[in-house]
Scaffold this motif. Structure first.
Motif, PDB file in Angstrom:
ATOM      1  N   ILE A  62       0.251  -9.203  -6.930  1.00  9.18           N
ATOM      2  CA  ILE A  62       0.068 -10.080  -5.775  1.00  9.18           C
ATOM      3  C   ILE A  62      -1.415 -10.401  -5.668  1.00  9.18           C
ATOM      4  N   GLY A  66      -5.191  -5.220  -2.439  1.00  7.15           N
ATOM      5  CA  GLY A  66      -4.592  -6.325  -1.702  1.00  7.15           C
ATOM      6  C   GLY A  66      -3.201  -5.927  -1.251  1.00  7.15           C
ATOM      7  N   GLU A  67      -2.284  -6.866  -1.264  1.00  3.09           N
ATOM      8  CA  GLU A  67      -0.916  -6.577  -0.804  1.00  3.09           C
ATOM      9  C   GLU A  67      -0.106  -5.768  -1.801  1.00  3.09           C
ATOM     10  N   GLY A  68      -0.490  -5.789  -3.077  1.00  2.61           N
ATOM     11  CA  GLY A  68       0.260  -5.009  -4.047  1.00  2.61           C
ATOM     12  C   GLY A  68       0.069  -5.512  -5.467  1.00  2.61           C
ATOM     13  N   TYR A  69       0.796  -4.862  -6.374  1.00  2.00           N
ATOM     14  CA  TYR A  69       0.710  -5.185  -7.793  1.00  2.00           C
ATOM     15  C   TYR A  69       1.226  -6.602  -8.071  1.00  2.00           C
ATOM     16  N   GLU A  79      13.535  -3.944  -3.110  1.00  2.00           N
ATOM     17  CA  GLU A  79      12.539  -3.948  -2.044  1.00  2.00           C
ATOM     18  C   GLU A  79      12.125  -2.547  -1.604  1.00  2.00           C
ATOM     19  N   SER A  98      -2.674  -1.351  -7.859  1.00  2.00           N
ATOM     20  CA  SER A  98      -1.408  -1.221  -7.134  1.00  2.00           C
ATOM     21  C   SER A  98      -1.520  -0.038  -6.186  1.00  2.00           C
ATOM     22  N   HIS A  99      -0.678  -0.031  -5.159  1.00  2.00           N
ATOM     23  CA  HIS A  99      -0.771   1.007  -4.138  1.00  2.00           C
ATOM     24  C   HIS A  99      -0.330   2.367  -4.692  1.00  2.00           C
ATOM     25  N   LYS A 139      -9.374  -7.693  -9.782  1.00  2.00           N
ATOM     26  CA  LYS A 139      -9.449  -6.679  -8.728  1.00  2.00           C
ATOM     27  C   LYS A 139     -10.537  -5.653  -9.036  1.00  2.00           C
ATOM     28  N   ASP A 199       8.611   0.954  -5.414  1.00  2.00           N
ATOM     29  CA  ASP A 199       7.412   0.363  -5.992  1.00  2.00           C
ATOM     30  C   ASP A 199       7.670   0.120  -7.473  1.00  2.00           C
ATOM     31  N   SER A 211      -5.187 -11.439  -4.499  1.00  2.00           N
ATOM     32  CA  SER A 211      -5.972 -11.206  -3.287  1.00  2.00           C
ATOM     33  C   SER A 211      -7.150 -12.176  -3.272  1.00  2.00           C
ATOM     34  N   THR A 260       2.781 -17.694  -8.336  1.00  2.00           N
ATOM     35  CA  THR A 260       2.781 -16.552  -7.423  1.00  2.00           C
ATOM     36  C   THR A 260       1.671 -15.571  -7.771  1.00  2.00           C
TER      37      THR A 260
END
Length: 354
Positions: free
Chosen positions: A283, A278-281, A140, A238-239, A310, A143, A285, A346
């Motif tokens: 994930i 979005g929220e991340g790789y 967690e 991704s962020h 994306k 990244d 959106s 997911t």
């Protein structure tokens, strides 16, 4: 207008590089008539999702052509690479290994935390190929790139255990994003420019998904070296922080140096939009899933929620916000990855929700 002399220099130097023929090129370009009418621009599609001798995995085969040129010259037997469990690059690496009777070893990060007890999509194909798969649990506090770096450190130890000499193994970075792999998209840019000329087009903007940065670095390297007015937009999946611009610029510069071209790119040469992650790789959106539906319902073209969805969300936003010139020629570079439509729920998110 771009510098034709520099285009010829790139073409000659690229053709002198060692590479293997792994893809079917040039990948086609054609106009999306319905979306063009919808948004009042001329939208063209570059079908790099159709570029490999495998129908799965998309554009990563371009990088692997140059990487396997070096791998075969080195005589490596064990080929290591890294990605998420649904990695397109890892799948294409395994496919290429089987063509040359090499041993693919995939270190895959379980980003979505669902394991592989019920394999789907790319991870299923990895298993059919008989690739050796090492699952890396995702922490967690890190990244996906930190997890892949950790995987690379683990793989080095294993590579040394199973090899008699260092030449027996080859480590391919995530996404094939090395200077040599990046040459695949310097070459792809030249391919696109030929198609643009042959079809009397004048692209003002290119949109594509960017993750590890190799695709963006190669396209940008050729674009900036040729002083082309065309803008190459990388839509992040991704962020990342601003250091990503420096990393891509450094990768572009290093790729050109392999061609004995002394041309330094700066972060200001790289165009990246981080607003559609979005929220991340991996994930999904709402914007990406909307874009997937728009392409499917208007053109019968499948995108995916992780990458191309994306990127398309970014392009559609630019069109709807009227940030692009009406009536201009626009290219969407389809980098592939539609296998994600058959991956875990997911990853799909609310794609099928009414």
């Amino acid at each position: 207008m771009y510098n034709l002399e520099k285009l010829q220099i790139l073409k000659i130097k690229i053709n002198n590089q060692k590479k293997e023929e792994l893809g079917f090129f040039p990948s086609p370009i054609y106009k999306l008539d319905n979306l063009s009418a919808k948004y009042d621009v001329n939208i063209y599609l570059k079908r790099d999702d159709l570029s490999g001798f495998s129908t799965f995995g998309g554009n990563k085969i371009r990088k692997l052509e140059f990487l396997f040129g070096e791998i075969l010259e080195q005589g490596a037997k064990h080929i290591f690479t890294y990605g998420a469990t649904q990695s397109n690059h890892a799948l294409q690496t395994a496919v290429a290994c089987r063509r040359y009777n090499l041993n693919p070893i995939l270190y895959l990060v379980d980003v979505i935390g669902e394991g592989i007890s019920d394999p789907k999509a790319n991870i299923l194909l990895d298993q059919i190929l008989g690739a050796e798969i090492k699952i890396i649990d995702f922490k967690e506090d890190e990244d996906e790139f930190a997890a892949m770096y950790r995987a690379k450190e683990e793989s080095k130890k294993y590579a040394q255990e199973i090899s008699e000499a260092e030449a027996d193994y080859y480590l391919i970075p995530p996404g094939g994003a090395s200077p040599r792999g990046t040459l695949g998209f310097v070459n792809a840019y030249l391919e696109m420019k030929v198609q643009e000329f042959e079809n009397d087009l004048n692209f003002k903007n290119i949109f594509h998904a960017t993750g590890t940065g190799g695709t963006l670095a190669g396209l940008t390297a050729a674009n900036r070296f040729m002083n082309d007015e065309l803008k190459v937009h990388g839509i992040n999946v991704s962020h990342k922080d601003d250091s990503y611009l420096d990393e891509v610029a450094e990768l572009s510069t290093a790729a050109l140096k392999l061609l004995n071209i002394d041309f330094n790119l700066a972060s200001s040469d790289v165009i990246v939009d981080n607003n559609f992650v979005g929220e991340g790789y991996e994930i999904p959106s709402a914007e990406a899933n909307r874009a997937v539906k728009i392409f499917a319902e208007n053109e019968g073209i499948f995108l995916d929620p992780v990458y191309t969805g994306k990127a398309a969300a970014g392009m559609i936003n630019y069109l709807e916000q009227e940030k692009l010139e009406k009536g201009s020629d626009l290219l969407f570079w389809h980098t592939g990855g539609t296998n994600a439509l058959f991956a875990e729920k997911t990853i799909l998110g609310d794609l099928l929700d009414k």
